[in-house]
Design a protein around this motif. Structure first.
Motif, PDB file in Angstrom:
ATOM      1  N   THR A   5      -4.364   6.377   9.174  1.00 44.83           N
ATOM      2  CA  THR A   5      -3.507   5.239   8.961  1.00 44.83           C
ATOM      3  C   THR A   5      -4.147   3.981   9.669  1.00 44.83           C
ATOM      4  OG1 THR A   5      -2.015   6.123  10.761  1.00 44.83           O
ATOM      5  CG2 THR A   5      -1.421   6.569   8.376  1.00 44.83           C
ATOM      6  N   TYR A  12      -4.602  -3.526   6.677  1.00 47.19           N
ATOM      7  CA  TYR A  12      -4.655  -2.516   5.891  1.00 47.19           C
ATOM      8  C   TYR A  12      -5.325  -1.225   6.221  1.00 47.19           C
ATOM      9  CZ  TYR A  12      -3.976  -6.480   2.692  1.00 47.19           C
ATOM     10  OH  TYR A  12      -3.736  -7.501   1.984  1.00 47.19           O
ATOM     11  N   ASP A  13      -4.645  -0.160   6.128  1.00 50.74           N
ATOM     12  CA  ASP A  13      -5.249   1.341   6.278  1.00 50.74           C
ATOM     13  C   ASP A  13      -6.022   1.660   4.811  1.00 50.74           C
ATOM     14  OD1 ASP A  13      -3.395   2.442   4.282  1.00 50.74           O
ATOM     15  OD2 ASP A  13      -2.147   3.190   6.127  1.00 50.74           O
ATOM     16  N   ARG A  16      -3.590   1.884   1.824  1.00 45.89           N
ATOM     17  CA  ARG A  16      -2.914   0.624   1.434  1.00 45.89           C
ATOM     18  C   ARG A  16      -4.159  -0.264   1.064  1.00 45.89           C
ATOM     19  NH1 ARG A  16      -0.942  -3.432   5.075  1.00 45.89           N
ATOM     20  NH2 ARG A  16       0.043  -5.166   3.813  1.00 45.89           N
ATOM     21  N   LEU A  19      -4.981   0.634  -2.761  1.00 42.36           N
ATOM     22  CA  LEU A  19      -3.858   0.417  -3.857  1.00 42.36           C
ATOM     23  C   LEU A  19      -3.810  -1.201  -3.859  1.00 42.36           C
ATOM     24  CD1 LEU A  19      -1.326   1.082  -4.954  1.00 42.36           C
ATOM     25  CD2 LEU A  19       0.084   0.796  -3.004  1.00 42.36           C
ATOM     26  N   ASN A  20      -4.120  -1.977  -3.141  1.00 37.62           N
ATOM     27  CA  ASN A  20      -3.989  -3.563  -3.180  1.00 37.62           C
ATOM     28  C   ASN A  20      -5.209  -4.010  -3.979  1.00 37.62           C
ATOM     29  OD1 ASN A  20      -2.405  -5.725  -1.445  1.00 37.62           O
ATOM     30  ND2 ASN A  20      -2.402  -3.693  -0.678  1.00 37.62           N
ATOM     31  N   SER A 194     -12.739  -0.974  -0.321  1.00 40.34           N
ATOM     32  CA  SER A 194     -11.799  -0.266  -0.707  1.00 40.34           C
ATOM     33  C   SER A 194     -12.371   0.752  -1.706  1.00 40.34           C
ATOM     34  CB  SER A 194     -11.091  -1.279  -1.746  1.00 40.34           C
ATOM     35  OG  SER A 194     -11.744  -1.699  -3.071  1.00 40.34           O
ATOM     36  N   THR A 232      -0.658  -8.122  -6.394  1.00 37.83           N
ATOM     37  CA  THR A 232      -0.921  -7.252  -4.943  1.00 37.83           C
ATOM     38  C   THR A 232      -1.021  -8.367  -3.838  1.00 37.83           C
ATOM     39  OG1 THR A 232      -3.214  -7.306  -4.611  1.00 37.83           O
ATOM     40  CG2 THR A 232      -2.286  -5.711  -6.234  1.00 37.83           C
ATOM     41  N   ASP A 233      -0.390  -7.656  -2.728  1.00 35.86           N
ATOM     42  CA  ASP A 233      -0.622  -8.709  -1.367  1.00 35.86           C
ATOM     43  C   ASP A 233      -2.014  -9.151  -1.345  1.00 35.86           C
ATOM     44  OD1 ASP A 233       2.025  -7.797  -1.036  1.00 35.86           O
ATOM     45  OD2 ASP A 233       1.355  -5.911   0.399  1.00 35.86           O
TER      46      ASP A 233
END
Length: 294
Positions: A5, A12-13, A16, A19-20, A194, A232-233
């Motif tokens: 994490t 961002y980990d 996350r 996911l983004n 990512s 997404t964020d």
């Protein structure tokens, strides 16, 4: 020792961040809209006149031009998305009927995608395609002073990179009158860290050259930066920070929010005459020319 994490980029980990950059996880209707891209594009080809053009010798180096009814109209060039590895020109003509109906020429600029090409090659293909169109304005019947570039998703990155990357095919000043970059990533460090980094496979030097936000000083045209409220964020952050960087560099930038729209729905707005994106586009295009401002 780092944990699962711990931040790997900004706050961002790894999970996350991954996911983004997985927009489909944020949009339950993603597959439906992607299918609509193709069906609406095929319908545009069925209903409208279209010229199939080649700007290079590669199989993907082609342009579908949907001409306006009147000669000398502005030209809208569309650079499609697809995470740099999906979709092509036959998925990307869905806005043709609306754009041509507004009195504008509409061109779908195609290019090779990963794995057939690497990202640096894709950027130079977009640059060459834009140069080719600008150089053939007379025979194609559009006003060379009013060439406007639109990109969505990875296409927004490619459009912005094409206007900022210092390559041997760098777009000359005063070639493009304006741009609309919708739902794009403008700094490639995040995507590379990512899960997408595995197929992007960029060097540090390539990340630097191809990250438009790092070279906003090279932009010489106004830019509309658009994003969806349900993005997404990370993609919402990209839009806001790119807009802020353009303004800080003294460039003309307008930030557009597509309320209630997810990542895939944003591009569909280009085919909807009363949407915020199409409304802004149709208002600026008739009067926009090289070195003008919104």
């Amino acid at each position: 020792m780092t944990g699962a994490t711990d931040p790997v980029y900004l706050d961002y980990d790894q999970a996350r961040l991954d996911l983004n950059y997985n927009q489909g996880a944020w949009a339950s209707n993603a597959e439906e809209i992607i299918a609509w891209y193709r069906s609406a594009s095929l319908e545009a080809h069925r209903k409208l006149a279209c010229r199939h053009l080649a700007y290079g010798e590669g199989a993907a180096e082609c342009i579908d031009l949907f001409p306006a009814a009147s000669p000398g109209a502005p030209l809208v060039v569309y650079v499609h998305g697809g995470a740099w590895r999906m979709l092509d020109r036959m998925d990307s003509a869905f806005a043709a009927e609306a754009v041509v109906g507004a009195g504008l020429n509409f061109a779908v600029l195609d290019f090779a995608s990963i794995p057939a090409a690497r990202l640096p090659e894709m950027v130079t293909q977009v640059q060459r395609g834009i140069h080719w169109l600008a150089g053939h304005a007379g025979e194609l019947g559009f006003d060379p002073r009013r060439l406007f570039v639109i990109g969505h998703s990875s296409g927004a990155h490619l459009a912005a990179a094409a206007l900022t990357a210092d390559t041997p095919h760098r777009i000359k000043a005063s070639t493009v009158a304006g741009a609309l970059c919708a739902s794009g990533a403008y700094d490639l460090e995040g995507p590379m860290l990512s899960a997408r980094g595995k197929y992007l496979d960029l060097t540090a030097a390539e990340i630097e050259i191809l990250s438009p936000i790092r070279h906003v000083a090279r932009l010489d045209c106004p830019v509309l930066v658009a994003y969806g409220e349900a993005e997404t964020d990370e993609y919402r952050r990209h839009a806001r920070t790119f807009h802020a960087a353009l303004q800080a560099a003294g460039k003309t930038s307008t930030l557009l929010l597509a309320e209630g729209q997810n990542h895939f729905e944003v591009s569909r707005q280009l085919a909807v005459r009363d949407s915020v994106l199409f409304d802004k586009l149709s208002k600026v295009m008739p009067t926009l020319s090289v070195q003008s401002r919104f």
